[in-house]
Design an enzyme around this catalytic site. Structure first.
Site, PDB file in Angstrom:
ATOM      1  N   GLY A  55      39.776 -15.191  24.501  1.00 37.42           N
ATOM      2  CA  GLY A  55      38.570 -14.376  24.340  1.00 37.42           C
ATOM      3  C   GLY A  55      37.331 -15.247  24.346  1.00 37.42           C
ATOM      4  N   CYS A  82      44.767 -19.794  23.383  1.00 39.03           N
ATOM      5  CA  CYS A  82      43.347 -20.160  23.343  1.00 39.03           C
ATOM      6  C   CYS A  82      42.668 -19.529  22.113  1.00 39.03           C
ATOM      7  CB  CYS A  82      42.667 -19.779  24.653  1.00 39.03           C
ATOM      8  SG  CYS A  82      41.262 -20.834  25.048  1.00 39.03           S
ATOM      9  N   TYR A  83      41.819 -18.490  22.281  1.00 42.95           N
ATOM     10  CA  TYR A  83      41.225 -17.833  21.121  1.00 42.95           C
ATOM     11  C   TYR A  83      42.315 -17.344  20.176  1.00 42.95           C
ATOM     12  CZ  TYR A  83      38.494 -14.529  18.285  1.00 42.95           C
ATOM     13  OH  TYR A  83      37.910 -13.855  17.228  1.00 42.95           O
ATOM     14  N   HIS A 173      45.622 -21.688  29.023  1.00 39.14           N
ATOM     15  CA  HIS A 173      46.044 -20.402  29.581  1.00 39.14           C
ATOM     16  C   HIS A 173      47.265 -20.556  30.489  1.00 39.14           C
ATOM     17  CE1 HIS A 173      42.591 -18.006  28.176  1.00 39.14           C
ATOM     18  NE2 HIS A 173      41.901 -19.124  28.333  1.00 39.14           N
ATOM     19  N   GLU A 175      48.915 -18.207  31.768  1.00 38.62           N
ATOM     20  CA  GLU A 175      49.001 -17.068  32.689  1.00 38.62           C
ATOM     21  C   GLU A 175      48.299 -17.307  34.015  1.00 38.62           C
ATOM     22  OE1 GLU A 175      45.449 -16.083  29.926  1.00 38.62           O
ATOM     23  OE2 GLU A 175      47.305 -17.261  29.888  1.00 38.62           O
ATOM     24  N   ASP A 231      49.132   4.363  46.414  1.00 39.99           N
ATOM     25  CA  ASP A 231      49.337   4.874  45.055  1.00 39.99           C
ATOM     26  C   ASP A 231      49.731   6.352  45.061  1.00 39.99           C
ATOM     27  OD1 ASP A 231      48.515   2.355  44.325  1.00 39.99           O
ATOM     28  OD2 ASP A 231      46.500   2.963  43.747  1.00 39.99           O
ATOM     29  N   LYS A 371      49.367  -2.655  40.354  1.00 44.68           N
ATOM     30  CA  LYS A 371      49.373  -2.397  41.801  1.00 44.68           C
ATOM     31  C   LYS A 371      50.550  -3.070  42.497  1.00 44.68           C
ATOM     32  CE  LYS A 371      46.942  -0.852  45.431  1.00 44.68           C
ATOM     33  NZ  LYS A 371      46.343   0.484  45.547  1.00 44.68           N
TER      34      LYS A 371
END
Length: 515
Positions: A55, A82-83, A173, A175, A231, A371
């Site tokens: 964050g 992190c945060y 991070h 990710e 979609d 997606k």
């Protein structure tokens, strides 16, 4: 079937959705929840694990986001990123201070703990890795019971853990793709620490969604507005699989589709055996758009016209109980603002903002999916690859790719130019890797020379971007030979265009679409 779930508490990081998506790549179901969710609600969900996201705030800032302190005592393993690491340290009695040297971007983290429970998050990871850091604060002292498991040049505590309480934290991070072994770190948390077995697959999703829709709809009738995109098509296929001829799909030709798109879509849906009502309302849409140049007015006119046409067509079907939508998980996150401290990006409405008088219940088979997962479901359901990787196309269609008034001659120019862009990008083998690539017709005419004669014709801008989710985008570095072919074909084959330019702006500050 209740899937093993890892809950991500969102403290406002731009990467929060990436955490959930990476876990799903590992066949782990994950959801993003607000940071202030009561611990009892989290406990009731029986998560396999909890991740505290990054964050932009400092834990010492007034009003800085926090979480229920009892989250650390639920019994589920917790990973702070992190945060999230700083919050864990701050909440449990450690010390967080401004870093003498902030770390934004690449950093090198050295793993200092020997193999064992304390360093389980780093199992199988090299002793030194390049990571993506984004922090101005650092943990100056760990809470009681924590071991320091990693360090970096500007953060003496880049990783910490208390394996007896299943609490782990890292100051970078995992990710993002810039972090080496990042997916392995998340895998270690999900499988090694949380004990997940990987029970989230698109094959199992299709079976469960089919059964769920069958139970929800019962003897009711469903109507689905098909846009021509992946979609709504995948949503319709799953619903048709569940309820058969109790589904009717409605496709509205709004007159601002691409070259031959309406007929191509009609043929595709016939091949898929979807029960389809095809409404050609192009004349109505173009009549209402006449003389309109403001992009927001264009969008509202198209949305209102769609409602009018859809309502007429749905009324012809008699009693309809359910409205099907291709709502995706990012729409859900953004519309209900569960993203904690992240700014709400857009509100999500039912198709076109349908009037309440239609009184239909919603069927949203894809509302749990990202997606890329929808595309995988499409493959499982037999959609051809060319359609599965179809680039996003705006709801208002070419109306927002024609700057200025939308007229039939201008649509004709843009359709032919846009078709050339798509053909050449496909020929180059780049269509599936680009997020979007298209042409924009500008309200600019300029002098040119063709066959020794002076011309005064329109300009087309080419837009091509790379992106993971459309929230941010970078202009694509298309090969110069490809751009040359596109330009040559457009000015030679499309009479009325004598100049082609290339858009080299990124999002932000620009948007992907020009209007």
């Amino acid at each position: 079937m209740a899937h093993q779930t890892i809950i991500v508490l969102d403290f406002g990081s731009q990467y929060t959705q990436l955490i959930a998506r990476r876990l799903r790549e590992l066949s782990i179901y994950s959801e993003i929840w607000p940071p202030n969710t009561p611990a009892e609600k989290i406990r009731a969900r029986k998560p396999a694990g909890i991740i505290l996201s990054g964050g932009p705030k400092s834990v010492s800032d007034p009003g800085a986001p926090t979480c229920d302190q009892a989250v650390f005592d639920i019994g589920a393993p917790v990973l702070g990123i992190c945060y999230g690491m700083q919050l864990m340290a701050h909440s449990l009695g450690g010390k967080v201070e401004p870093a003498p040297q902030r770390e934004f971007g690449h950093a090198t983290v050295t793993i200092t703990a020997p193999a064992g429970p304390a360093s389980a998050i780093f199992a199988g990871v090299p002793p030194a890795i390049r990571v993506w850091a984004s922090h101005g604060d650092f943990v100056a002292a760990t809470p009681a019971g924590f071991d320091v498991i990693a360090t970096s040049a500007n953060a003496p505590i880049a990783g910490m853990s208390d394996p007896s309480r299943a609490l782990h934290a890292i100051l970078f991070h995992p990710e993002v793709v810039h972090t080496e072994s990042g997916l392995e770190i998340l895998r270690n948390f999900a499988y090694g620490i949380c004990g997940c077995t990987g029970d989230w697959t698109m094959a199992s999703f299709v079976e469960e969604a089919t059964a769920k829709i069958r139970a929800q709809v019962g003897d009711g009738r469903v109507v689905c507005a098909l846009s021509g995109g992946v979609d709504s098509t995948v949503a319709a296929l799953i619903i048709h699989r569940a309820v058969g001829d109790k589904l009717t799909c409605i496709f509205v030709d709004n007159g601002v589709l691409r070259l031959n798109e309406a007929s191509q879509i009609r043929k595709r849906y016939e091949r898929l055996n979807l029960p389809l009502v095809f409404a050609d309302a192009s004349a109505l849409f173009l009549e209402r758009l006449a003389g309109v140049t403001d992009p927001e007015r264009k969008r509202k006119i198209i949305g209102a016209a769609f409602i009018d046409v859809f309502e007429v067509e749905a009324a012809k079907l008699g009693r309809v109980d359910f409205l099907a939508q291709g709502t995706l998980y990012p729409d859900v996150i953004e519309s209900v603002s569960v993203v904690g401290q992240s700014e709400m990006i857009k509100s999500h409405h039912n198709v076109g903002g349908l009037p309440e008088r239609m009184r239909m219940k919603l069927v949203e088979p894809l509302r749990e999916l990202f997606k890329d997962e929808v595309r995988e479901v499409g493959r499982k359901l037999g959609l051809e690859e060319e359609f599965v990787v179809r680039q996003p196309f705006p709801g208002p269609g070419l109306a927002v790719r024609i700057l200025g008034e939308v007229t039939v001659p201008r649509l004709d120019l843009l359709r032919r130019a846009d078709a050339i862009v798509t053909e050449e990008v496909r020929r180059e083998g780049l269509y599936a890797t680009l997020w979007q690539s298209f042409a924009v017709l500008l309200p600019i005419q300029s002098v040119g020379v063709m066959g020794d004669a002076r011309t005064y014709e329109y300009t087309v801008a080419i837009r091509a971007v790379d992106s993971r989710d459309g929230m941010t985008a970078d202009w694509a570095r298309l090969p110069h030979d490809l751009l040359a072919r596109i330009s040559s074909r457009i000015v030679n084959d499309v009479k009325g265009i004598n100049r082609v330019v290339y858009d080299i702006s990124s999002k932000p500050p620009s948007t992907i679409e020009w209007e």
